[in-house]
Every structure is written in C-alpha cells, then in structure tokens.
Design an enzyme around this catalytic site. Sequence first.
Site, PDB file in Angstrom:
ATOM      1  N   ASP A 163       0.810  -1.216   0.000  1.00 22.90           N
ATOM      2  CA  ASP A 163       0.000   0.000   0.000  1.00 22.90           C
ATOM      3  C   ASP A 163       0.846   1.270   0.000  1.00 22.90           C
ATOM      4  OD1 ASP A 163       0.872  -0.544   2.591  1.00 22.90           O
ATOM      5  OD2 ASP A 163      -1.119  -0.967   3.351  1.00 22.90           O
TER       6      ASP A 163
ATOM      7  N   ASN B 228      -7.884  -2.867  14.079  1.00 25.95           N
ATOM      8  CA  ASN B 228      -9.267  -3.150  13.661  1.00 25.95           C
ATOM      9  C   ASN B 228      -9.344  -4.359  12.719  1.00 25.95           C
ATOM     10  OD1 ASN B 228      -8.298  -2.201  11.219  1.00 25.95           O
ATOM     11  ND2 ASN B 228      -9.607  -0.388  11.130  1.00 25.95           N
TER      12      ASN B 228
ATOM     13  N   HIS C 101      -7.506  -4.820   9.950  1.00 25.77           N
ATOM     14  CA  HIS C 101      -7.181  -4.597   8.533  1.00 25.77           C
ATOM     15  C   HIS C 101      -5.869  -5.285   8.160  1.00 25.77           C
ATOM     16  CE1 HIS C 101      -4.975  -0.512   9.464  1.00 25.77           C
ATOM     17  NE2 HIS C 101      -4.069  -1.454   9.297  1.00 25.77           N
TER      18      HIS C 101
ATOM     19  N   GLU D 266      -9.771  -1.979   5.042  1.00 26.62           N
ATOM     20  CA  GLU D 266     -10.430  -1.679   6.300  1.00 26.62           C
ATOM     21  C   GLU D 266     -11.676  -2.562   6.469  1.00 26.62           C
ATOM     22  OE1 GLU D 266      -8.810  -0.016   8.370  1.00 26.62           O
ATOM     23  OE2 GLU D 266      -8.475   2.091   7.886  1.00 26.62           O
TER      24      GLU D 266
HETATM   25  C1  F6R Z   1       1.329  -1.528   6.079  1.00 29.50           C
HETATM   26  C2  F6R Z   1       0.024  -2.171   6.160  1.00 29.50           C
HETATM   27  C3  F6R Z   1      -0.797  -2.162   7.421  1.00 29.50           C
HETATM   28  C4  F6R Z   1       0.027  -2.431   8.672  1.00 29.50           C
HETATM   29  C5  F6R Z   1      -0.845  -2.379   9.904  1.00 29.50           C
HETATM   30  C6  F6R Z   1      -0.039  -2.564  11.169  1.00 29.50           C
HETATM   31  O1  F6R Z   1       1.874  -1.690   4.787  1.00 29.50           O
HETATM   32  O2  F6R Z   1      -0.402  -2.703   5.197  1.00 29.50           O
HETATM   33  O3  F6R Z   1      -1.794  -3.144   7.318  1.00 29.50           O
HETATM   34  O4  F6R Z   1       0.648  -3.687   8.561  1.00 29.50           O
HETATM   35  O5  F6R Z   1      -1.506  -1.155   9.959  1.00 29.50           O
HETATM   36  O6  F6R Z   1       0.847  -1.489  11.308  1.00 29.50           O
HETATM   37  P1  F6R Z   1       2.013  -1.516  12.388  1.00 29.50           P
HETATM   38  O7  F6R Z   1       2.920  -2.609  12.005  1.00 29.50           O
HETATM   39  O8  F6R Z   1       2.671  -0.162  12.276  1.00 29.50           O
HETATM   40  O9  F6R Z   1       1.357  -1.739  13.707  1.00 29.50           O
END
Ligand code: F6R
Length: 242
Positions: free
Chosen positions: A67, A135, A137, A142
């Site tokens: 992403d 959440n 995701h 989301e």
């Molecule tokens: C990042 C991504 C997100 C993160 C998730 C957890 O490329 O796709 O899904 O993996 O938000 O983020 P952290 O690791 O910062 O807690």
Amino acid sequence: MIVIQTSSYEELSRKAYELMRPVLIEKPDAVLGLATGSSPIGLYKEMIADYKAGNVSYKKMISINLDEYADLPVEHPESYRSFMNRNLFDHIDIDKANTHVPDGLAADKEAACNEYTAFAAAHPIDVQILGIGANGHIGFNEPGTSFDAHTHLVELKEGTRRDNARFFDNDIDKVPTHAVTLGLADIMQAKMIILIANGTAKAEAVRRMIQGPVDTACPASVLQTHPCVYVVVDEAAGYYVK
Ligand code: F6R
C-alpha cells in the site's frame, strides 16, 4: 493457520525470517510481497544482516508492496516508498527498478490501481509479509472491504489515522485521509503468508483473525481460508490464542 508464539519482538523477527529464508535461498528470482509499519522492521533487519553476511542476494528478486498513502509526495519521509528505501531497499542489493509500491499520486487512481492488480497477477507472490491493524485490517483493507476486492483507493478509518499519527508528529490532521492498497483477493493469491503481530493493541484483532467468523468485519479473518499462513506473535499479541 499455524500460530507461532514468541517471547520477544527480537525472537518474533528471527522466527519470521526463519520462515521466509528458505524461499529466498531456493528461489533467487522470488517475488516478495512486503508491508510497511512497525511490525516488519525487525524482520527487515534480519534480512539485511543475512544479506550482509553474504548468504542471500536480492539481485533478481521483485518486490510488491501492499500500500501507499494517496497524494503524499514520494519524497515525504513517511511515504511508504521512503519507508521501504530507508528500512530495507537501501541496504540490500535489490534493483530499485524491481521494487513496486502503489502509485498514490496518479491522477487517474482507478487506472493505476488496475495496472497494479494486473502486475501482481502477472508476478505471483512467493511470500507475503503482513502486519495487522488493531481493527483487523491487512494492507489498508479496512473493515467492510469485500473479500473480492483488488487494488483500490480507500478512505482510512479514523482509528487507523489515529494509530498512524505517531509517524506524523502525533497530529492526526497530518495523516493522509486516503490510501491505495492491494485488495484482499490479490493478497490471497500469495503462495505463502507470514503475518507479524506484536503488542497488546493487536491481541483482539489476532483473536478475531484466528478464532472469529470469516467476516468482512475483520478483514484478516479471510486468511483462515488460505492454505499456507503463519502467524508470528509475541506474548502480548498472542494473549487470547495460546
Ligand atoms: C502496512 C500495512 C498495514 C500495517 C498495519 C499494522 O503496509 O499494510 O496493514 O501492517 O496497519 O501497522 P504496524 O505494524 O505499524 O502496527
């Protein structure tokens, strides 16, 4: 799903790398699906250390990131392109031309998303690294996102923007409102998936991903239907799934 419990972030990162390493050794032209955020930083350090020890080369590999924020300049230190360069690509021998991050700046986002989906379909991911949002995701898919979704533009949930404000001077107003993400259907095409989760804030999402119903309310629950998923957790994130 195979759950691997570890007792520290360092151990978690080492275990995740142990799972990934055979792919890197056996397939010099592997396609790597990569994530940003805090979770994989330790794994990227392991990859860099093993590269520096002369054990692995990324020269022929391709990477496809999950992403990117929409409309954030790529030079911004918190763009996911900058993150990947700083935390991995600048320290290994991968050809930057072979590293792919969604184009968050495209004027025609739909066309750019379709191109990214087509590129991912033409380059099947051998090993996909994932983190998980509080959440549930994965990528920026989301809650409520269709399991059939391909690369698309998303409006980030307020909770996700709050979680990521730590990278933007703790100011939620500086966190982009939208992002471009690979869809759940694209992620599910990966041959092998390694999901990393650490810290208490992830415990409930990990529980729902593993024990909850397969439901779009928890996007990561779709991974229950994938044939090869490893979930590597520390004690806090794995609290409910012991
Ligand atoms: C990042 C991504 C997100 C993160 C998730 C957890 O490329 O796709 O899904 O993996 O938000 O983020 P952290 O690791 O910062 O807690």
